[in-house]
Motif scaffolding. Structure first.
Motif, short mmCIF file in Angstrom:
data_model
loop_
_atom_site.label_atom_id
_atom_site.label_comp_id
_atom_site.label_asym_id
_atom_site.label_seq_id
_atom_site.Cartn_x
_atom_site.Cartn_y
_atom_site.Cartn_z
N ALA A 22 14.92 -7.30 0.26
CA ALA A 22 14.11 -6.16 0.70
C ALA A 22 14.56 -4.89 0.01
CB ALA A 22 14.22 -6.01 2.22
N THR A 23 15.86 -4.75 -0.18
CA THR A 23 16.40 -3.57 -0.84
C THR A 23 15.93 -3.47 -2.28
OG1 THR A 23 18.38 -3.67 0.57
CG2 THR A 23 18.53 -2.36 -1.44
N GLU A 33 18.04 -11.91 2.65
CA GLU A 33 16.73 -11.31 2.93
C GLU A 33 16.82 -9.78 2.86
OE1 GLU A 33 15.73 -12.94 6.70
OE2 GLU A 33 14.94 -14.83 5.87
N ALA A 79 7.21 -2.83 -1.74
CA ALA A 79 7.07 -2.36 -0.36
C ALA A 79 6.59 -0.91 -0.33
CB ALA A 79 8.40 -2.48 0.38
N ASP A 93 13.15 -4.88 -3.48
CA ASP A 93 11.69 -5.03 -3.57
C ASP A 93 11.04 -3.66 -3.82
OD1 ASP A 93 9.07 -5.76 -3.39
OD2 ASP A 93 9.08 -5.98 -1.20
N LYS A 96 11.61 2.62 2.09
CA LYS A 96 10.67 1.50 2.17
C LYS A 96 10.63 0.95 3.58
CE LYS A 96 13.11 -0.51 -0.94
NZ LYS A 96 13.68 -1.46 -1.92
N ASP A 97 9.42 0.70 4.05
CA ASP A 97 9.25 0.11 5.36
C ASP A 97 9.21 -1.40 5.20
OD1 ASP A 97 8.92 0.17 8.11
OD2 ASP A 97 6.73 0.15 7.97
N THR A 98 10.30 -2.07 5.57
CA THR A 98 10.37 -3.53 5.45
C THR A 98 10.20 -4.15 6.84
OG1 THR A 98 12.75 -3.78 5.82
CG2 THR A 98 12.04 -3.15 3.60
N PRO A 99 9.94 -5.45 6.92
CA PRO A 99 9.74 -6.08 8.23
C PRO A 99 10.91 -5.92 9.18
CG PRO A 99 8.99 -7.53 6.47
CD PRO A 99 9.68 -6.38 5.81
N ASP A 100 12.13 -5.84 8.66
CA ASP A 100 13.30 -5.78 9.53
C ASP A 100 13.86 -4.38 9.75
OD1 ASP A 100 13.39 -8.56 9.97
OD2 ASP A 100 14.34 -8.84 8.02
#
Length: 208
Positions: A21-22, A17, A27, A24, A67-71
Motif C-alpha cells: 500500500a505504501t 500488504e 491509490a 502503490d 493515500k487512502d488505503t483500505p487499512d
C-alpha cells in the motif's frame, strides 16, 4: 520468536500488504488539514502551509497529503516524490476532495439556519473545496459564511449575518467540540474561518 514480534502485532502477510500500500501510486491522494505542531512535519511529510508561515513564526495550519488505503491513511513524504514524477499531487488531492461524497445537512438545533457535514473521513477537508463551499452559500442564502472545523471529520457552517443568538450557539458548539476528546477525533484548529465566494478569506483565532 513469533511472526508478529517487533511488527506492531502484525503478521508477515499484513506487513507485506502495508508495504504494498505504501508503494502503490494508484491509490487516490487526499489532503489532510493538520495543526502546526503535528509530528509528521518533523518527519518530512509532504505539506503546504495553510495559515501562517514558519518564516514569520506564526504557522497555525498545514495541509498534508496522503493515500487512502483500505487499512489506513498513508502520508506522503518528500522521499515519495520521485514515484509521482510528472504528476501534480496537490492538484490531484484537491480534485479528489472536490469529488468526495459528503453532503451538507440542515441542523434542527440551529432552526435549519446552519449546516453540518460531519462523519465521513474527509468532512473537514471539504473546506478546501470551492464547489462544496459554494453549495453551503446557496443552501444558507448567505454571501459570507462562518465555518468551524475544530476536529477531524467535523464541519459546521452558519451565515455570518445570522442572529446573535444563533452565532452564540455556534460559538458554544465549536468550543465544546474543540474541547471534547471523547470520540478520539484529532484536533485541527480553534479557529473560525470566514468564507466568501467559496474560498477562505480570513479566520478568527479563538485563542487570542
Amino acid at each position: 520468536m513469533s511472526n508478529t514480534e517487533n511488527t506492531g502485532g502484525k503478521s508477515p502477510k499484513e506487513m507485506e500488504e502495508i508495504k504494498a500500500a505504501t508503494n502503490d501510486t494508484s491509490a487516490k491522494i487526499y489532503p489532510i488539514i493538520k495543526p502546526a505542531d503535528w509530528v509528521g512535519i518533523r518527519a518530512g511529510a509532504l505539506k503546504t502551509n495553510m495559515i501562517g508561515s514558519p518564516a514569520e513564526n506564526n504557522l497555525k495550519l498545514v495541509v498534508a497529503y496522503g493515500k487512502d488505503t483500505p487499512d489506513n491513511f498513508v502520508f506522503l513524504t518528500q522521499n515519495d516524490l520521485p514515484k509521482y514524477e510528472g504528476r501534480n499531487i496537490i492538484e490531484e488531492a484537491l480534485k479528489n476532495i472536490d469529488e468526495y461524497p459528503t453532503e451538507f445537512e440542515y441542523s434542527e438545533v440551529f432552526e435549519n439556519k446552519a449546516l453540518s457535514a460531519s462523519g465521513p473521513d474527509f468532512a473537514s477537508e471539504r473546506i478546501l473545496s470551492q464547489s462544496h463551499m459554494l453549495k453551503a452559500h446557496e443552501m444558507l442564502g448567505a454571501e459570507e459564511l462562518f465555518v468551524s472545523i475544530p476536529r477531524r471529520s467535523c464541519m459546521m457552517v452558519i451565515a455570518r449575518d445570522a442572529s446573535q443568538d444563533l452565532l452564540n450557539k455556534f460559538s458554544y458548539l465549536h468550543d465544546h467540540t474543540w474541547n471534547d476528546d471523547s470520540y478520539g477525533n484529532a484536533p485541527i484548529a480553534n479557529l473560525i474561518f470566514i468564507v466568501k465566494g467559496g474560498n477562505i478569506v480570513a479566520h478568527i483565532n479563538l485563542e487570542d
